[in-house]
Motif scaffolding. Structure first.
Motif, PDB file in Angstrom:
ATOM      1  N   MET A   1       0.852  -1.186   0.000  1.00 30.91           N
ATOM      2  CA  MET A   1       0.000   0.000   0.000  1.00 30.91           C
ATOM      3  C   MET A   1       0.892   1.243   0.000  1.00 30.91           C
ATOM      4  SD  MET A   1      -2.654   1.172   2.979  1.00 30.91           S
ATOM      5  CE  MET A   1      -3.075   2.865   3.213  1.00 30.91           C
ATOM      6  N   THR A   2       0.564   2.177  -0.833  1.00 24.29           N
ATOM      7  CA  THR A   2       1.360   3.403  -0.921  1.00 24.29           C
ATOM      8  C   THR A   2       0.474   4.612  -0.706  1.00 24.29           C
ATOM      9  OG1 THR A   2       2.907   2.405  -2.459  1.00 24.29           O
ATOM     10  CG2 THR A   2       2.842   4.784  -2.389  1.00 24.29           C
ATOM     11  N   ASP A   3       0.888   5.477   0.223  1.00 19.01           N
ATOM     12  CA  ASP A   3       0.156   6.698   0.517  1.00 19.01           C
ATOM     13  C   ASP A   3       0.972   7.878   0.019  1.00 19.01           C
ATOM     14  OD1 ASP A   3      -1.467   8.651   1.602  1.00 19.01           O
ATOM     15  OD2 ASP A   3      -0.462   8.590   3.538  1.00 19.01           O
TER      16      ASP A   3
ATOM     17  N   ALA B   1       5.397   3.840   1.755  1.00 16.85           N
ATOM     18  CA  ALA B   1       5.144   2.448   1.423  1.00 16.85           C
ATOM     19  C   ALA B   1       4.952   1.672   2.718  1.00 16.85           C
ATOM     20  CB  ALA B   1       6.293   1.864   0.611  1.00 16.85           C
ATOM     21  N   GLN B   2       3.726   1.231   2.973  1.00 14.06           N
ATOM     22  CA  GLN B   2       3.400   0.606   4.253  1.00 14.06           C
ATOM     23  C   GLN B   2       3.588  -0.906   4.192  1.00 14.06           C
ATOM     24  OE1 GLN B   2      -0.017   2.166   6.354  1.00 14.06           O
ATOM     25  NE2 GLN B   2      -0.584   0.088   6.998  1.00 14.06           N
ATOM     26  N   ARG B   3       4.384  -1.410   5.120  1.00 14.26           N
ATOM     27  CA  ARG B   3       4.611  -2.849   5.240  1.00 14.26           C
ATOM     28  C   ARG B   3       4.400  -3.239   6.697  1.00 14.26           C
ATOM     29  NH1 ARG B   3       8.702  -0.467   2.194  1.00 14.26           N
ATOM     30  NH2 ARG B   3       8.724  -1.026  -0.013  1.00 14.26           N
ATOM     31  N   GLY B   4       4.823  -4.424   7.068  1.00 14.33           N
ATOM     32  CA  GLY B   4       4.442  -4.965   8.369  1.00 14.33           C
ATOM     33  C   GLY B   4       5.168  -4.432   9.576  1.00 14.33           C
ATOM     34  N   SER B   5       6.157  -3.551   9.385  1.00 13.40           N
ATOM     35  CA  SER B   5       6.940  -3.108  10.549  1.00 13.40           C
ATOM     36  C   SER B   5       6.287  -1.955  11.295  1.00 13.40           C
ATOM     37  CB  SER B   5       8.344  -2.701  10.104  1.00 13.40           C
ATOM     38  OG  SER B   5       8.266  -1.614   9.194  1.00 13.40           O
ATOM     39  N   SER B   6       5.206  -1.392  10.754  1.00 16.13           N
ATOM     40  CA  SER B   6       4.545  -0.301  11.477  1.00 16.13           C
ATOM     41  C   SER B   6       3.079  -0.229  11.105  1.00 16.13           C
ATOM     42  CB  SER B   6       5.222   1.040  11.170  1.00 16.13           C
ATOM     43  OG  SER B   6       4.922   1.476   9.871  1.00 16.13           O
TER      44      SER B   6
END
Length: 365
Positions: A1-3, A360-365
């Motif tokens: 997912m990209t914001d 770029a949202q990944r699992g670390s936050s």
């Protein structure tokens, strides 16, 4: 997912620090070079050897023309001081150069390398070659490299950063060639700029933490340059969102992921209640993620980590590293296109271009 939250408003000007002049670094009394200082010039080698500069030059290039005793003494001093000749300067003095000098802050950063590759993709098919140097976030190294450009006379120069020392800015302008700065958004670039607002990048990090429900947050980054700008934006965003910055850990330099591992360990020893950490550098963030995993911490349940720089390893390290960043290869291509236009004596539509910040949202936050 990209914001792409930072795209919704005009970029904030980065108030880049300006330094009048770098502090002088004197050679050691024995002629040896202190760590972090620039190698001596040929006149210094001649002084230490008690000969003329032309004799030093002959000893290095035509050793058969110099008496053996003098030659041995010169070579001994050359080895002790770390003096090095510059073959590019000799080759380029008399003709039109096809060399574009590209200076990166840290050659281990994938983002800087991608930018240089993107620039090369534009320039190399047109007959230009990139020559890469590393400044290592050092004023001394930056100054030495810029001084060498007077003799080298490249066709253009690109930096993965902006020049803070006024003396170096004047020296670059005096070269009369295209100068490209990147990785920031100052109000007064030397010549051309393809950059982004580091302040907005820090603010975007704080907004992301707020949106995820974190309240006790921390910062890890360089105490100067872009790190200080990103911290400024992070503070502004945290204040607006009501976040509590419980720790700000500054590092003097960043050379590898080890710095990030060490920094997170220091941070947790100060305040173990931290919920989320913004690392204002891709190497720091990767090292911090590895340190958190080594300690058996669950990401993002025990601690959330947000980095700066979209690097490939962010997708490969479980659970994935969330990052603020840019398309570095695109930045490099755009820089290369502007440089090429200037070298062709064309007039670009604008000498300053702004690239979009994304998250770029990944699992670390």
């Amino acid at each position: 997912m990209t914001d792409t939250g930072a795209e919704k408003r005009p970029p904030t000007i980065d108030d880049v620090v300006r330094v009048a002049k770098a502090e002088p670094e004197l050679p050691a009394e024995d002629g040896a070079v202190r760590e972090g200082t620039a190698p001596p010039r040929i006149v210094e080698i001649a002084r230490l050897a008690g000969v003329s500069p032309i004799t030093v030059s002959r000893a290095l290039r035509q050793p058969e023309k110099v008496a053996e005793a003098k030659r041995r003494k010169i070579l001994e001093i050359v080895e002790r001081t770390g003096y090095a000749t510059n073959p590019h300067a000799r080759a380029l003095r008399s003709g039109q150069s096809n060399i574009v000098a590209a200076f990166v802050s840290n050659i281990q950063s994938q983002q800087f390398c991608l930018a240089v590759q993107g620039c090369g993709e534009v320039l190399e098919p047109q007959g230009y070659q990139l020559m890469i140097g590393q400044t290592s976030y050092s004023y001394a190294k930056e100054t030495t490299m810029i001084q060498s450009l007077r003799e080298m006379r490249p066709a253009a120069v690109m930096f993965t950063g902006v020049i803070e020392i006024e003396e170096n800015r004047r020296a670059l302008r005096a070269l009369g060639i295209p100068i490209m700065e990147t990785w920031a958004y100052p109000r007064d670039p030397i010549d051309m700029l393809v950059g982004f607002s580091n302040i907005d990048g820090g603010r975007l990090a704080a907004e992301h933490f707020a949106g995820r429900g974190y309240r006790r947050v921390a910062f890890i980054g360089r105490r100067s340059g872009r790190g200080a700008l990103r911290l400024s934006g992070f503070r502004e965003g945290a204040h607006e969102a009501g976040l509590d910055i419980v720790a700000e850990l500054s590092v003097d330099g960043v050379s590898s992921m080890v710095d990030g591992r060490r920094a997170l360990g220091d941070l947790l020893s100060r305040d173990a209640s931290v919920q989320a950490v913004f690392c204002a550098n891709d190497l720091l963030a990767t090292g911090a993620l590895l340190e958190a995993r080594r300690r058996g911490m669950r990401l993002p349940d025990d601690i959330a980590i947000l980095g700066f720089g979209h690097q490939d390893i962010a997708d490969e390290l479980p659970p994935g590293l969330t990052t603020v960043g840019i398309d570095s290869r695109d930045l490099g291509r755009r820089a290369g296109q502007l440089i090429l236009q200037r070298m062709r004596s064309e007039t670009p539509d604008s000498l300053t271009q702004v690239v979009d910040l994304t998250l770029a949202q990944r699992g670390s936050s």
